[in-house]
Design a protein around this motif. Structure first.
Motif, mmCIF file in Angstrom:
data_model
loop_
_atom_site.group_PDB
_atom_site.id
_atom_site.type_symbol
_atom_site.label_atom_id
_atom_site.label_comp_id
_atom_site.label_asym_id
_atom_site.label_seq_id
_atom_site.Cartn_x
_atom_site.Cartn_y
_atom_site.Cartn_z
ATOM 1 N N LEU A 279 -2.716 -2.027 -2.006
ATOM 2 C CA LEU A 279 -2.474 -3.469 -2.121
ATOM 3 C C LEU A 279 -3.711 -4.263 -1.721
ATOM 4 C CD1 LEU A 279 1.179 -4.008 -0.848
ATOM 5 C CD2 LEU A 279 0.266 -4.562 -3.098
ATOM 6 N N ALA A 280 -4.403 -3.820 -0.663
ATOM 7 C CA ALA A 280 -5.610 -4.528 -0.235
ATOM 8 C C ALA A 280 -6.647 -4.556 -1.348
ATOM 9 C CB ALA A 280 -6.190 -3.860 1.013
ATOM 10 N N ALA A 281 -6.813 -3.424 -2.026
ATOM 11 C CA ALA A 281 -7.767 -3.363 -3.132
ATOM 12 C C ALA A 281 -7.314 -4.249 -4.289
ATOM 13 C CB ALA A 281 -7.919 -1.921 -3.606
ATOM 14 N N ALA A 282 -6.008 -4.249 -4.577
ATOM 15 C CA ALA A 282 -5.477 -5.074 -5.668
ATOM 16 C C ALA A 282 -5.629 -6.556 -5.353
ATOM 17 C CB ALA A 282 -4.009 -4.733 -5.910
ATOM 18 N N PHE A 283 -5.324 -6.955 -4.114
ATOM 19 C CA PHE A 283 -5.448 -8.361 -3.724
ATOM 20 C C PHE A 283 -6.908 -8.800 -3.726
ATOM 21 C CE2 PHE A 283 -1.326 -7.936 -1.032
ATOM 22 C CZ PHE A 283 -0.568 -8.038 -2.184
ATOM 23 N N ALA A 284 -7.804 -7.892 -3.329
ATOM 24 C CA ALA A 284 -9.231 -8.224 -3.337
ATOM 25 C C ALA A 284 -9.695 -8.582 -4.739
ATOM 26 C CB ALA A 284 -10.040 -7.054 -2.785
ATOM 27 N N ARG A 285 -9.138 -7.903 -5.743
ATOM 28 C CA ARG A 285 -9.526 -8.202 -7.129
ATOM 29 C C ARG A 285 -9.072 -9.589 -7.575
ATOM 30 N NH1 ARG A 285 -8.426 -2.581 -7.735
ATOM 31 N NH2 ARG A 285 -6.267 -2.972 -8.380
ATOM 32 N N THR A 286 -8.057 -10.146 -6.913
ATOM 33 C CA THR A 286 -7.609 -11.503 -7.261
ATOM 34 C C THR A 286 -8.442 -12.567 -6.561
ATOM 35 O OG1 THR A 286 -6.013 -11.758 -5.437
ATOM 36 C CG2 THR A 286 -5.245 -10.612 -7.440
ATOM 37 N N GLY A 287 -9.286 -12.134 -5.630
ATOM 38 C CA GLY A 287 -10.088 -13.078 -4.857
ATOM 39 C C GLY A 287 -9.462 -13.425 -3.518
ATOM 40 N N ALA A 288 -8.403 -12.714 -3.115
ATOM 41 C CA ALA A 288 -7.774 -12.964 -1.818
ATOM 42 C C ALA A 288 -8.757 -12.656 -0.692
ATOM 43 C CB ALA A 288 -6.513 -12.108 -1.670
ATOM 44 N N PRO A 289 -8.783 -13.460 0.385
ATOM 45 C CA PRO A 289 -9.742 -13.262 1.481
ATOM 46 C C PRO A 289 -9.324 -12.139 2.413
ATOM 47 C CG PRO A 289 -8.299 -15.097 1.992
ATOM 48 C CD PRO A 289 -7.923 -14.655 0.591
ATOM 49 N N VAL A 290 -9.374 -10.915 1.920
ATOM 50 C CA VAL A 290 -8.923 -9.767 2.718
ATOM 51 C C VAL A 290 -10.086 -8.920 3.211
ATOM 52 C CG1 VAL A 290 -6.699 -9.670 1.536
ATOM 53 C CG2 VAL A 290 -8.618 -8.329 0.647
ATOM 54 N N GLY A 291 -11.322 -9.382 3.040
ATOM 55 C CA GLY A 291 -12.475 -8.603 3.445
ATOM 56 C C GLY A 291 -12.478 -8.262 4.929
ATOM 57 N N ASN A 292 -12.148 -9.236 5.793
ATOM 58 C CA ASN A 292 -12.136 -9.010 7.237
ATOM 59 C C ASN A 292 -10.874 -8.298 7.700
ATOM 60 O OD1 ASN A 292 -14.590 -10.198 7.568
ATOM 61 N ND2 ASN A 292 -13.794 -12.180 8.219
#
Length: 348
Positions: A279-292
Motif C-alpha cells: 500500500l505504501a508503494a501504491a500510495f507513493a505513486r499517487t503522490g501521497a506524502p508517505v516518504g517519511n
C-alpha cells in the motif's frame, strides 16, 4: 442530455472531482449487455421510465453527500456507477467501494439492479464476492414492508446512503443472518472483532486493486482520494497492529483496547505486515506524502497517532527520481521483517 445537466457537477468531492457528472464511456459496466431489447423506453423523452430516471439524476445532482460520487452515461441512461467512501468509525474507513447500477425496463415499478465491484472478495455479509448486494430496499433481502422498494417514494440516493450507513457499518459481523445484539451481550465480542479485522484487511486489498486499475471515469477521483488519505490509512494500520485502538477507530479516540483483552490476532498482524509495504508503494505513486513514513514506523514502537503530525512538520527528504518507489518498498519490507538479513560469513 437534458440542458440542465450539461456540465453538471453537483458539488465536488476529492480534489475538486465533481460528485455528479455525465460520462460517455460505460464499457466496464456490469450491466452493459442488459436491456439490449429494451425498445424506446430509455430513449423516448416522453416515456415514463425516461422521465423517472431524469428525476433521479436531478436528485443526485442536488443532494449527493460529499462522500459519494456518481457517474451517469449520456448514451446509456439505464446505467450509472457510484463510488462510496467508507465512514470513519467503521473497519471500512477511508476505503472506496464501487457499485454499478442498472434500471429495468419497468422502472420504478421494479427496483434498480445493484452490483458491487468486489474483486472476488466478500468484505461484508451483504456484499458477495460475485457482486451480489443484499439489501431490503432493492428487494434482494427480507425486510418489513416499509423497508422494501416503494415505486412511489424510493430513490437511488436512498439506496446509496443505505449501503454506506447500514451495510458498511461499525459492526459488520452483526449483518450476518441470525446474528444480533441483545441486552447483556458484550458489544465487542471475539467474533465481531475478528470479522472487523478481516473486513479491514480486505478493504486494504481493495485499495490496491483500485489504485492499480481504477474504474473508468473515476481515475482522477481514486488517485486524489488516496493521495489525500494514504498517510492516514498507513498510520491506522500501525495503530491497529500495535493494539493502540480498535480496528476502525484510528483518529477518533476514546476506544483504546482494555489491557489483555481484544488484542489484535496474529493473523491480523501478519496481514498488516504483508499489505503495508504494498500500500505504501501504491500510495507513493499517487503522490501521497508517505516518504517519511518509513522512518516514523521504524522499530514499531512509535505511537501511530503522532505519525501524521510529524509528517506535516518535517519536510520530506528528496528521493531519487528513478526507483523512488522501489526503494521505499524495499525499506518497508526490511522494517516489517519481510526480508531476511544476510548472515555474516564466519571469519577464518
Amino acid at each position: 442530455m437534458p440542458p440542465h445537466l450539461a456540465g453538471a457537477n453537483g458539488g465536488s468531492s476529492s480534489a475538486g472531482f465533481p460528485r455528479f457528472d455525465v460520462a460517455t464511456d460505460s464499457s466496464d459496466h456490469a450491466y452493459l449487455t442488459h436491456n439490449k431489447k429494451a425498445g424506446s423506453c430509455f430513449t423516448n423523452l416522453s416515456s415514463g421510465v425516461h422521465k423517472k430516471i431524469m428525476q433521479e439524476w436531478k436528485i443526485l445532482e442536488k443532494h449527493l453527500p460529499e462522500t459519494i460520487a456518481v457517474r451517469v452515461y449520456e448514451n446509456r441512461i439505464d446505467l450509472m456507477t457510484a463510488a462510496v467512501v467508507g465512514a470513519q468509525g467503521t473497519p471500512y474507513h477511508d476505503g472506496l467501494y464501487f457499485f454499478d447500477i442498472g434500471f429495468p425496463v419497468d422502472y420504478p415499478r421494479s427496483p434498480p439492479w445493484v452490483h458491487y465491484r468486489s474483486f472476488g472478495m466478500r468484505i461484508n455479509p451483504n456484499l458477495y464476492a460475485n457482486g451480489r448486494v443484499c439489501l431490503s430496499l432493492i428487494n434482494t433481502w427480507s425486510g418489513k414492508k416499509n423497508e422494501k422498494w416503494n415505486p412511489a417514494e424510493s430513490t437511488i440516493l436512498q439506496v446509496l446512503i443505505s449501503i454506506q450507513a447500514l451495510v458498511l457499518n461499525e459492526k459488520p459481523y452483526y449483518n450476518e443472518p441470525g446474528v444480533g445484539l441483545w441486552p447483556g451481550k458484550p458489544f465487542w465480542d471475539k467474533k465481531s472483532n475478528a470479522y472487523s479485522e478481516d473486513a479491514f484487511l480486505l478493504s486494504c486489498k481493495t485499495m490496491l486493486h483500485l489504485v492499480r486499475r481504477p474504474p473508468k471515469n473515476f481515475e482522477v477521483f481514486v488517485e486524489s482520494h488516496f493521495r489525500e488519505r494514504g498517510l492516514a490509512i498507513l498510520s491506522a494500520m500501525v495503530a491497529y497492529k500495535n493494539g493502540e485502538c480498535r480496528v476502525g477507530y484510528y483518529g477518533i479516540g476514546g476506544l483504546s483496547l482494555v489491557p489483555g483483552k481484544g488484542e489484535p490476532s496474529e493473523k491480523f498482524k501478519a496481514g498488516i505486515k504483508q499489505l503495508m509495504p504494498q500500500l505504501a508503494a501504491a500510495f507513493a505513486r499517487t503522490g501521497a506524502p508517505v516518504g517519511n513514513f518509513v522512518e516514523q514506523v521504524a522499530g514499531e514502537k512509535v505511537a501511530s497517532n503522532s505519525v501524521e503530525g510529524k509528517q506535516n512538520k518535517r519536510p520530506a527528504k528528496k528521493e531519487k527520481k528513478t526507483g523512488g518507489v522501489k526503494i521505499l518498498f524495499g525499506k518497508l519490507k526490511q522494517i516489517l521483517g519481510l526480508t531476511k538479513k544476510k548472515e555474516k560469513k564466519a571469519s577464518t
